[in-house]
Motif scaffolding. Structure first.
Motif, PDB file in Angstrom:
ATOM      1  N   ASN A  65       0.812  -1.224   0.000  1.00 32.19           N
ATOM      2  CA  ASN A  65       0.000   0.000   0.000  1.00 32.19           C
ATOM      3  C   ASN A  65       0.843   1.270   0.000  1.00 32.19           C
ATOM      4  O   ASN A  65       0.320   2.364   0.118  1.00 32.19           O
ATOM      5  CB  ASN A  65      -0.970  -0.003   1.184  1.00 32.19           C
ATOM      6  N   SER A  66       2.157   1.120  -0.122  1.00 33.52           N
ATOM      7  CA  SER A  66       3.058   2.272  -0.148  1.00 33.52           C
ATOM      8  C   SER A  66       4.320   1.895  -0.901  1.00 33.52           C
ATOM      9  O   SER A  66       4.744   0.734  -0.870  1.00 33.52           O
ATOM     10  CB  SER A  66       3.412   2.680   1.284  1.00 33.52           C
ATOM     11  N   LEU A  67       4.927   2.871  -1.541  1.00 29.95           N
ATOM     12  CA  LEU A  67       6.199   2.626  -2.220  1.00 29.95           C
ATOM     13  C   LEU A  67       7.387   2.875  -1.288  1.00 29.95           C
ATOM     14  O   LEU A  67       8.535   2.775  -1.707  1.00 29.95           O
ATOM     15  CB  LEU A  67       6.299   3.493  -3.479  1.00 29.95           C
ATOM     16  N   ARG A  96       9.775   2.085  -8.578  1.00 31.76           N
ATOM     17  CA  ARG A  96       8.861   3.172  -8.195  1.00 31.76           C
ATOM     18  C   ARG A  96       8.290   3.887  -9.418  1.00 31.76           C
ATOM     19  O   ARG A  96       7.102   4.204  -9.462  1.00 31.76           O
ATOM     20  CB  ARG A  96       9.574   4.162  -7.277  1.00 31.76           C
ATOM     21  N   ALA A  99       5.591   1.689 -11.105  1.00 30.89           N
ATOM     22  CA  ALA A  99       4.511   1.171 -10.251  1.00 30.89           C
ATOM     23  C   ALA A  99       3.157   1.711 -10.698  1.00 30.89           C
ATOM     24  O   ALA A  99       3.017   2.885 -11.014  1.00 30.89           O
ATOM     25  CB  ALA A  99       4.779   1.532  -8.800  1.00 30.89           C
ATOM     26  N   HIS A 100       2.200   0.820 -10.694  1.00 32.31           N
ATOM     27  CA  HIS A 100       0.809   1.183 -10.988  1.00 32.31           C
ATOM     28  C   HIS A 100       0.105   1.399  -9.653  1.00 32.31           C
ATOM     29  O   HIS A 100       0.238   0.592  -8.741  1.00 32.31           O
ATOM     30  CB  HIS A 100       0.130   0.060 -11.772  1.00 32.31           C
ATOM     31  N   ARG A 101      -0.635   2.478  -9.549  1.00 33.35           N
ATOM     32  CA  ARG A 101      -1.395   2.785  -8.331  1.00 33.35           C
ATOM     33  C   ARG A 101      -2.856   2.455  -8.580  1.00 33.35           C
ATOM     34  O   ARG A 101      -3.447   2.919  -9.552  1.00 33.35           O
ATOM     35  CB  ARG A 101      -1.227   4.262  -7.977  1.00 33.35           C
ATOM     36  N   VAL A 103      -6.846   1.985  -6.689  1.00 33.65           N
ATOM     37  CA  VAL A 103      -7.690   2.285  -5.537  1.00 33.65           C
ATOM     38  C   VAL A 103      -8.938   1.413  -5.651  1.00 33.65           C
ATOM     39  O   VAL A 103      -9.607   1.406  -6.679  1.00 33.65           O
ATOM     40  CB  VAL A 103      -8.085   3.782  -5.493  1.00 33.65           C
ATOM     41  N   VAL A 108      -5.645   2.017  -1.179  1.00 36.12           N
ATOM     42  CA  VAL A 108      -4.632   2.198  -2.212  1.00 36.12           C
ATOM     43  C   VAL A 108      -3.690   1.005  -2.213  1.00 36.12           C
ATOM     44  O   VAL A 108      -3.310   0.498  -1.163  1.00 36.12           O
ATOM     45  CB  VAL A 108      -3.821   3.498  -1.964  1.00 36.12           C
ATOM     46  N   SER A 109      -3.329   0.538  -3.397  1.00 40.29           N
ATOM     47  CA  SER A 109      -2.316  -0.519  -3.523  1.00 40.29           C
ATOM     48  C   SER A 109      -1.482  -0.242  -4.767  1.00 40.29           C
ATOM     49  O   SER A 109      -1.923   0.432  -5.699  1.00 40.29           O
ATOM     50  CB  SER A 109      -2.968  -1.898  -3.608  1.00 40.29           C
ATOM     51  N   PHE A 110      -0.253  -0.740  -4.733  1.00 40.05           N
ATOM     52  CA  PHE A 110       0.670  -0.565  -5.847  1.00 40.05           C
ATOM     53  C   PHE A 110       1.129  -1.926  -6.336  1.00 40.05           C
ATOM     54  O   PHE A 110       1.242  -2.872  -5.569  1.00 40.05           O
ATOM     55  CB  PHE A 110       1.900   0.241  -5.388  1.00 40.05           C
ATOM     56  N   TRP A 111       1.407  -2.011  -7.631  1.00 35.85           N
ATOM     57  CA  TRP A 111       1.965  -3.224  -8.205  1.00 35.85           C
ATOM     58  C   TRP A 111       2.651  -2.889  -9.515  1.00 35.85           C
ATOM     59  O   TRP A 111       2.465  -1.814 -10.075  1.00 35.85           O
ATOM     60  CB  TRP A 111       0.906  -4.311  -8.386  1.00 35.85           C
TER      61      TRP A 111
END
Length: 163
Positions: A65-67, A96, A99-101, A103, A108-111
């Motif tokens: 949920n955070s970079l 970074r 990364a795709h953000r 919601v 929020v999640s990143f991958w």
């Protein structure tokens, strides 16, 4: 394979590949915060911290949920462990930047999408590890005397150890 086994396979596969390339490799404590591997070159003049992400398929890489947790000198993604593994070597700033953000329900999640990391620029690029300059060196250990109370009996009253 369950997620823990996939993670172990990826970690030790990367350790194997690094060792073949002349690095002394030490996996860190599993599931601890921080990097997954510390590696030293044969002259012990360079060290690198590596984060490993292992996937059983050619899937997106979850980043949380955070970079802020994107750390280390390199990220090595090993995917497709159910078949012929792919290896992709990125710097943290590249992770970074790609990364795709997302919601979902206000969370929020990143991958990393496969199209973001499965590219020739990163695939099997072991030579990228040579980018670390020799001044990226582990600090020399320092010693200081510490008094440790001895056990009862015939043992001396204290033991001095250098830590």
């Amino acid at each position: 394979m369950n997620a823990q086994i996939v993670g172990n396979v990826g970690l030790y596969f990367v350790c194997y590949e690094l060792s073949k390339r002349g690095w002394n490799v030490m996996p860190t404590a599993r599931n601890a915060k921080g990097i997954d591997i510390i590696a030293y070159d044969l002259t012990a003049t360079r060290y690198i911290g590596i984060q490993v992400k292992a996937l059983s398929k050619k899937s997106p890489v979850p980043l949380g949920n955070s970079l802020d947790k994107v750390m280390g000198d390199f990220w090595i993604i090993v995917n497709n462990l159910d078949a012929t593994p792919g290896i992709f070597i990125l710097r943290p700033e590249e992770v970074r930047a790609r990364a795709h953000r997302g919601v979902k329900e206000e969370r929020v999640s990143f991958w990393l999408q496969p199209k973001s990391y499965m590219i020739p620029e990163f695939e099997m690029r072991w030579e990228r590890l040579e980018e670390i300059q020799p001044n990226n060196k582990a600090p020399e250990p320092t010693t200081r005397p510490v008094t440790i109370p001895a056990a009862s009996g015939n043992a001396p009253s204290c033991i001095v150890a250098h830590l």
